[in-house]
Design an enzyme around this catalytic site. Structure first.
Site, PDB file in Angstrom:
ATOM      1  N   LYS A  97      29.240  -0.265   3.540  1.00  0.00           N
ATOM      2  CA  LYS A  97      29.814   1.059   3.816  1.00  0.00           C
ATOM      3  C   LYS A  97      31.324   0.907   3.868  1.00  0.00           C
ATOM      4  O   LYS A  97      31.841  -0.122   4.320  1.00  0.00           O
ATOM      5  CB  LYS A  97      29.331   1.544   5.193  1.00  0.00           C
ATOM      6  CG  LYS A  97      29.465   3.029   5.389  1.00  0.00           C
ATOM      7  CD  LYS A  97      28.266   3.721   4.775  1.00  0.00           C
ATOM      8  CE  LYS A  97      28.313   5.218   4.931  1.00  0.00           C
ATOM      9  NZ  LYS A  97      27.110   5.848   4.383  1.00  0.00           N
ATOM     10  N   THR A 169      17.366  13.883  -2.414  1.00  0.00           N
ATOM     11  CA  THR A 169      16.869  13.552  -1.067  1.00  0.00           C
ATOM     12  C   THR A 169      15.801  14.549  -0.631  1.00  0.00           C
ATOM     13  O   THR A 169      14.765  14.166  -0.075  1.00  0.00           O
ATOM     14  CB  THR A 169      18.042  13.494  -0.067  1.00  0.00           C
ATOM     15  OG1 THR A 169      18.985  12.530  -0.554  1.00  0.00           O
ATOM     16  CG2 THR A 169      17.588  13.097   1.317  1.00  0.00           C
TER      17      THR A 169
HETATM   18  P1  NAD Z   1      25.507  19.201   4.318  1.00  0.00           P
HETATM   19  O1  NAD Z   1      26.853  19.160   4.911  1.00  0.00           O
HETATM   20  O2  NAD Z   1      25.330  19.594   2.893  1.00  0.00           O
HETATM   21  O3  NAD Z   1      24.569  20.191   5.177  1.00  0.00           O
HETATM   22  C1  NAD Z   1      24.484  20.108   6.569  1.00  0.00           C
HETATM   23  C2  NAD Z   1      23.846  21.402   7.068  1.00  0.00           C
HETATM   24  O4  NAD Z   1      23.619  21.270   8.472  1.00  0.00           O
HETATM   25  C3  NAD Z   1      24.696  22.658   6.901  1.00  0.00           C
HETATM   26  O5  NAD Z   1      23.847  23.717   6.508  1.00  0.00           O
HETATM   27  C4  NAD Z   1      25.243  22.929   8.300  1.00  0.00           C
HETATM   28  O6  NAD Z   1      25.482  24.297   8.529  1.00  0.00           O
HETATM   29  C5  NAD Z   1      24.075  22.450   9.118  1.00  0.00           C
HETATM   30  N1  NAD Z   1      24.358  22.128  10.511  1.00  0.00           N
HETATM   31  C6  NAD Z   1      25.369  21.394  11.024  1.00  0.00           C
HETATM   32  N2  NAD Z   1      25.246  21.337  12.364  1.00  0.00           N
HETATM   33  C7  NAD Z   1      24.135  22.038  12.672  1.00  0.00           C
HETATM   34  C8  NAD Z   1      23.472  22.360  13.878  1.00  0.00           C
HETATM   35  N3  NAD Z   1      23.929  21.915  15.052  1.00  0.00           N
HETATM   36  N4  NAD Z   1      22.348  23.120  13.832  1.00  0.00           N
HETATM   37  C9  NAD Z   1      21.865  23.562  12.648  1.00  0.00           C
HETATM   38  N5  NAD Z   1      22.450  23.296  11.476  1.00  0.00           N
HETATM   39  C10 NAD Z   1      23.565  22.554  11.491  1.00  0.00           C
HETATM   40  O7  NAD Z   1      24.884  17.747   4.596  1.00  0.00           O
HETATM   41  P2  NAD Z   1      23.658  17.085   3.877  1.00  0.00           P
HETATM   42  O8  NAD Z   1      24.121  16.316   2.701  1.00  0.00           O
HETATM   43  O9  NAD Z   1      22.564  18.078   3.740  1.00  0.00           O
HETATM   44  O10 NAD Z   1      23.246  15.976   4.959  1.00  0.00           O
HETATM   45  C11 NAD Z   1      22.555  16.328   6.146  1.00  0.00           C
HETATM   46  C12 NAD Z   1      22.180  15.036   6.853  1.00  0.00           C
HETATM   47  O11 NAD Z   1      21.362  14.234   6.000  1.00  0.00           O
HETATM   48  C13 NAD Z   1      23.355  14.129   7.241  1.00  0.00           C
HETATM   49  O12 NAD Z   1      22.951  13.444   8.422  1.00  0.00           O
HETATM   50  C14 NAD Z   1      23.423  13.139   6.106  1.00  0.00           C
HETATM   51  O13 NAD Z   1      24.027  11.919   6.513  1.00  0.00           O
HETATM   52  C15 NAD Z   1      21.956  12.942   5.832  1.00  0.00           C
HETATM   53  N6  NAD Z   1      21.636  12.449   4.495  1.00  0.00           N
HETATM   54  C16 NAD Z   1      22.077  13.105   3.385  1.00  0.00           C
HETATM   55  C17 NAD Z   1      21.700  12.636   2.134  1.00  0.00           C
HETATM   56  C18 NAD Z   1      22.103  13.361   0.869  1.00  0.00           C
HETATM   57  O14 NAD Z   1      21.582  12.998  -0.190  1.00  0.00           O
HETATM   58  N7  NAD Z   1      22.969  14.332   0.915  1.00  0.00           N
HETATM   59  C19 NAD Z   1      20.896  11.483   2.016  1.00  0.00           C
HETATM   60  C20 NAD Z   1      20.455  10.850   3.166  1.00  0.00           C
HETATM   61  C21 NAD Z   1      20.822  11.349   4.409  1.00  0.00           C
END
Ligand code: NAD
Length: 390
Positions: A97, A169
């Site tokens: 990372k 994902t």
């Molecule tokens: P993103 O920023 O696209 O979406 C996050 C969403 O969560 C948004 O809709 C935001 O409004 C919402 N959110 C934030 N705080 C919130 C709360 N307290 N209550 C309800 N909703 C809330 O992020 P993402 O890419 O979808 O990633 C989400 C999670 O998944 C992160 O932890 C990320 O590390 C993990 N992740 C992402 C991927 C990927 O491929 N993008 C892969 C593995 C893990």
């Protein structure tokens, strides 16, 4: 001006730094980290860290995070999570990372300069392959690729598979749900799904789940939760988010606070937003029969233990949400989107089945089963490496 690189090789315990950082040996173990590098270039305003954790299986893949405040220890924990995720997914990659300190919303030209400078400084670190993470995207990866020829998560025009756009994902989450539902004897058709977070992971998980016949009955974002026991219109929700609005703007839904999603009556709860959202203080309110983790570390260890005691099956994060990195590894190997989807389905299904089987057979937490699964692969790889470890 040349960037200053302070490098620690933790394998040989060689320390070449005067950066005044926290003691790196305090969190090292016999898996890693292999190397920690602090990058500093005052003239360019560049400060960053790279942690290469374990490369017994192959060169590490892990995201470049751009944020003002990530500690070395946090960077190490994220790198270790990638070691386990990549090993569990059977990918030919270790875990790493990197962090670039700064405001990700800074002006584009300045961001490009910093990202390019960070990549160029780490050109020789061939044990690390850059990927996108919080604060960076496919354009940043195109800059990295241009500088050093080593990045995943590239734009399609450069041969990349845009994993967030295609919902890699979310596709894996759908398969993890399918396997978990079957093991709990709940039919997929009509299974009631609640999703916390409607971003890259949540919205695509909702889309794939509803296309396959599940009923998305509750979703949330930072503004609140939208609930309808008869099902929500997933396409309308996606359109709301595309136009910058909130899921709470959906007509006909019952609107509650963002936190209410945790206690919604459903078959599967998918936390897909932030870390530690299910914790000791709210775990008793969970009414779902299954929890499938979309976000990284969405549950505290205490909450996971309590869910297990209550007979609520959960699928740990690095098993359920591996679709993105599987897609990245397939891209790196020159595969197509179709092949990437096949690999995601095969690997996420097999691992979810195996973790549930091990957890039931040995009476252990699903997380312990997932770690055991990853460690089994990692240790085997370490025994066949000439220099053994890391
Ligand atoms: P993103 O920023 O696209 O979406 C996050 C969403 O969560 C948004 O809709 C935001 O409004 C919402 N959110 C934030 N705080 C919130 C709360 N307290 N209550 C309800 N909703 C809330 O992020 P993402 O890419 O979808 O990633 C989400 C999670 O998944 C992160 O932890 C990320 O590390 C993990 N992740 C992402 C991927 C990927 O491929 N993008 C892969 C593995 C893990």
């Amino acid at each position: 001006m040349r960037s200053v690189v302070c490098e620690m090789d933790l394998h040989t315990r060689r320390l070449e730094t005067e950066c005044g950082m926290a003691d790196p040996f305090s969190f090292s173990d016999n898996l890693g980290p292999k190397k920690i590098i602090h990058v500093h270039n005052p003239a360019e305003g560049l400060r960053g860290i790279l942690v290469i954790d374990n490369v017994a299986i192959g060169p590490s893949i892990g995201g470049l995070r751009m944020a003002p405040d990530v500690s070395l220890e946090e960077c190490f924990r994220l790198a270790r999570a990638m070691t386990l995720k990549n090993a569990a997914a059977g990918l030919p990659h270790g875990g790493g990372k990197s962090v670039l300190f700064g405001d990700p919303a800074m002006e584009s030209a300045k961001k490009e300069k910093l990202v390019r400078c960070m990549a160029a400084t780490l050109r020789e670190e061939t044990d690390y392959i850059f990927g996108p993470d919080m604060g960076t995207n496919e354009t940043c990866m195109a800059w990295v690729k241009d500088e050093i020829g080593r990045a995943v998560g590239l734009p399609a025009a450069l041969g990349g598979i845009p994993l967030d756009e295609i919902g890699a994902t979310g596709f894996g989450i759908m398969h993890a749900c399918d396997v978990a539902l079957a093991s709990a004897g709940i039919p997929f058709a009509g299974a009631r799904i609640a999703l916390q977070g409607f971003g890259a992971v949540g919205k695509h998980a909702a889309r794939f789940l509803s296309e396959k016949g599940a009923l998305v009955c509750a979703v949330s974002d930072t503004k609140g939760s939208a609930i309808n026991a008869n099902g929500l219109d997933v396409q309308a929700l996606i359109e709301l988010k595309r136009t910058g609005r909130s899921v709470t703007d959906l007509p006909g839904a019952q609107i509650q606070s963002a936190d209410e999603i945790i206690g919604v009556d459903c078959d599967v709860l998918i936390p897909a937003a932030r870390p530690d959202v299910i914790r000791e203080s709210n775990v008793e309110s969970v009414r779902a029969k299954l929890v499938v983790s979309g976000a990284n570390i969405p549950m505290t260890p205490g909450a996971e233990k309590r869910l297990h005691e209550k007979g609520i099956l959960y699928v740990p994060d690095f098993i359920a949400n591996a679709g993105g990195v599987i897609c990245a590894a397939m891209e790196y190997a020159g595969s197509t989107k179709t092949a990437a989807f096949d690999a995601i389905s095969e690997k996420v299904r097999a691992n979810t089945e195996e973790v549930i089987r091990m957890s039931k057979r040995d009476g252990i937490l699903p997380r312990q089963a997932a770690v055991d699964l990853a460690m089994r692969r990692l240790k085997h790889a370490m025994t066949v490496r000439r220099f053994g470890i890391f």
